[in-house]
Structures are given as C-alpha cells and as structure tokens.
Design a protein around this motif. Sequence first.
Motif, PDB file in Angstrom:
ATOM      1  N   UNK A 154       0.836  -1.205   0.000  1.00 55.43           N
ATOM      2  CA  UNK A 154       0.000   0.000   0.000  1.00 55.43           C
ATOM      3  C   UNK A 154       0.870   1.254   0.000  1.00 55.43           C
ATOM      4  N   UNK A 155       1.857   1.280   0.878  1.00 60.09           N
ATOM      5  CA  UNK A 155       2.733   2.452   0.984  1.00 60.09           C
ATOM      6  C   UNK A 155       3.576   2.597  -0.289  1.00 60.09           C
ATOM      7  N   UNK A 156       3.977   1.466  -0.861  1.00 59.95           N
ATOM      8  CA  UNK A 156       4.712   1.497  -2.130  1.00 59.95           C
ATOM      9  C   UNK A 156       3.876   2.143  -3.223  1.00 59.95           C
ATOM     10  N   UNK A 157       2.629   1.702  -3.341  1.00 57.48           N
ATOM     11  CA  UNK A 157       1.743   2.242  -4.380  1.00 57.48           C
ATOM     12  C   UNK A 157       1.518   3.736  -4.207  1.00 57.48           C
ATOM     13  N   UNK A 158       1.523   4.180  -2.965  1.00 55.98           N
ATOM     14  CA  UNK A 158       1.257   5.591  -2.685  1.00 55.98           C
ATOM     15  C   UNK A 158       2.457   6.493  -2.942  1.00 55.98           C
ATOM     16  N   UNK A 159       3.689   5.954  -2.814  1.00 60.50           N
ATOM     17  CA  UNK A 159       4.843   6.856  -2.822  1.00 60.50           C
ATOM     18  C   UNK A 159       6.054   6.421  -3.654  1.00 60.50           C
ATOM     19  N   UNK A 160       6.128   5.199  -4.111  1.00 63.53           N
ATOM     20  CA  UNK A 160       7.325   4.760  -4.839  1.00 63.53           C
ATOM     21  C   UNK A 160       7.447   5.540  -6.149  1.00 63.53           C
ATOM     22  N   UNK A 161       8.514   6.282  -6.286  1.00 62.36           N
ATOM     23  CA  UNK A 161       8.714   7.132  -7.465  1.00 62.36           C
ATOM     24  C   UNK A 161       8.953   6.310  -8.731  1.00 62.36           C
ATOM     25  N   UNK A 162       9.319   5.046  -8.574  1.00 64.95           N
ATOM     26  CA  UNK A 162       9.551   4.189  -9.741  1.00 64.95           C
ATOM     27  C   UNK A 162       8.262   3.812 -10.457  1.00 64.95           C
ATOM     28  N   UNK A 163       7.121   4.119  -9.842  1.00 64.39           N
ATOM     29  CA  UNK A 163       5.821   3.767 -10.435  1.00 64.39           C
ATOM     30  C   UNK A 163       5.213   4.887 -11.271  1.00 64.39           C
ATOM     31  N   UNK A 164       5.902   5.998 -11.349  1.00 61.55           N
ATOM     32  CA  UNK A 164       5.356   7.181 -12.026  1.00 61.55           C
ATOM     33  C   UNK A 164       4.826   6.883 -13.423  1.00 61.55           C
TER      34      UNK A 164
END
Length: 322
Positions: free
Chosen positions: A268-278
């Motif tokens: 959940x936190x990854x989806x919200x903030x991981x910049x690699x998902x831009x």
Amino acid sequence: MSLPTFSVSTTAEEVAATFAEEIRGKNVLITGTSLNGIGYEAARVIAKYANLVIITGYNAERLKLSEEALKKEIPGANVRPLILDLTSFAAVRKAAAEVNAYAESLHVLINNAVNSGGDFKLTVDGLESQMATAQFGPFLFTKLLAPKLLASSSATYTPRVVFVSSEVHMWGPGVDLDNLAHPKAEKYNSAGTYSQAKSANILFASELSRRSGGKIKAYSLHPGTIYTNGLQKEHNKADLVNVGVLNPDGTPNSKFPFKTMGQGAATTVTAAFDTRLEDQSGSFLWDCVVANEKVAPHSADPETAKKLWDITEEIVGEKFTF
C-alpha cells in the motif's frame, strides 16, 4: 540515489523510510483504519513523515481508538479522524464535503476499507453491502474528492489514488455487471461477492488511470494474506478453511504464506509513494512490485472496466470530470 529492491518480506516501515522525502509535506487520506488492520499500519508509518494523515471509519469509538494510538506512538503526527460510512451515499457526500472544506490540499487517497462478507444485506441505497463498500462508496468518494486531488498537482507531482484489492479477485468469474444496480439475494454468495468486489477494485484503478489522462496516477494491489480483524470474523472462517488458508479451528495454516502486519501494509505504501511507479499508472502491485501478469483476464479487460465505470456513474448519479 539508488533505491532498494522490495520483496515479499519488505515492511511498510522500510518503504516509508525509503521515501520519507517523498512523503514529507504530503496530505494523505486512508479509508478503513481500525486497529489491527493494514490501513492502520499504513497510516502509522506514513504519519511519521506526512504533513497530515486523515484516518476514517464508520464507527466513532473505533476511530477514536486508532487516533489515540497513533498520537500516542507519534506525538508530533498530524492525524485527523473522519467519520465515513461507505454504505451510504448521503454519508459519503457528508464526509467528502468535510474533506473539501479542509484548508489543506489532498495528495494521496488510499481506498483501503473493506466489507468482508456475511449474509446478504442491502444498503440504505438498495445496493449489496460488499459492493457498496468496495466500489460504489469509494467511486462516489473519489469522484467528489477528485478536484481537491487535482489541485495538488504541480510540475513535479501528480496525485495518486490507491485501491487495496486482493488475489481473491482470481477466485471467481469477475464482476456480474447485470446484478449491480438491482442485486438479487439468490445470486449472493459471500466469498463470490468478495471476489467480485476485489475485481472491481482493479478495474476501477485501471479505468481511473485511463480516463484521467495522466492527471491522476492510480494503482491497485494485493497486500498478501494477513491475520487481520477481517480474517478473524466468523462469517469468513468457513470460506478460508475451505481454501486452506485457515485451520479448522480458525488459526492460520502454517503451510500458507502469511505476512506480518508490517509486510501486509508495505505494498500500500509502495503504491502511494514509490517514485519508480510514475510511468506505470493503472498497474497492479504484488509484494511491492508491479505484477500485471497476476491479474485475472476478467479483471484486466478494458471493455469490462469501461462498462463497470458507466454503470457505477449511473448508480451513484455522478459523472467524473478531469
């Protein structure tokens, strides 16, 4: 800066620490934040760095317990409770109006709340309660908050909306589009409807990403199997015993790969903030990485996503504008 590789054992604490600078200054709303749940754990780690974390629940007493626990552990955290009952359109409108009146902007909306089953039950709006909690309530809430989310956009930031789905979306044939507006009791099955609800989460995320044209980054995810309040409810135990997740006495089956609460909230936190998902908006995450290959065909079909969106707009009586 080189970023770490996340995996099945990564914790929400680790993800938040990695993206502390990304979280700093952000205002985040997370639905469904009862103690002993992954929504609460996500709120806890995000609150260490964020400007504001809005936590929600339909039960004022339980919501207060979450607020007090967060403020006790993180005295400097800016945590704001919001009463939100996703099974009532009137209640959703009231909660959205409250958020829209906040002076702060909104950068991230995490649709985490879940109704994990039980007997067939209609909401005050005449809709099946699991689908109301997973699809209709969040759709209306997201629509009403979209202008506030869009207002947080800048040259260097695009707002995000996260949907906590589940691998359970694979366990059924997908959303029964013909049974949404006028649900029939004879078509209801607790586990089957839960599977449909989780499928709807994935379809909503992909279609929101497509329709927003890049103005909102949307993601769905499987958090893993965690022994939360939801799994411990009596009406879920039989289903979970049948598929081998729980032992007959309701305890976790050691043969099944359970995650800790921290590991469960990590994606959940990854989806919200991981910049690699831009540049991967609309994706489905599993163990903190993009795993679109794990989405069942019925939950990846763009035509189904469009139809679900259109039907939902009719049911809630609102059309998204971007």
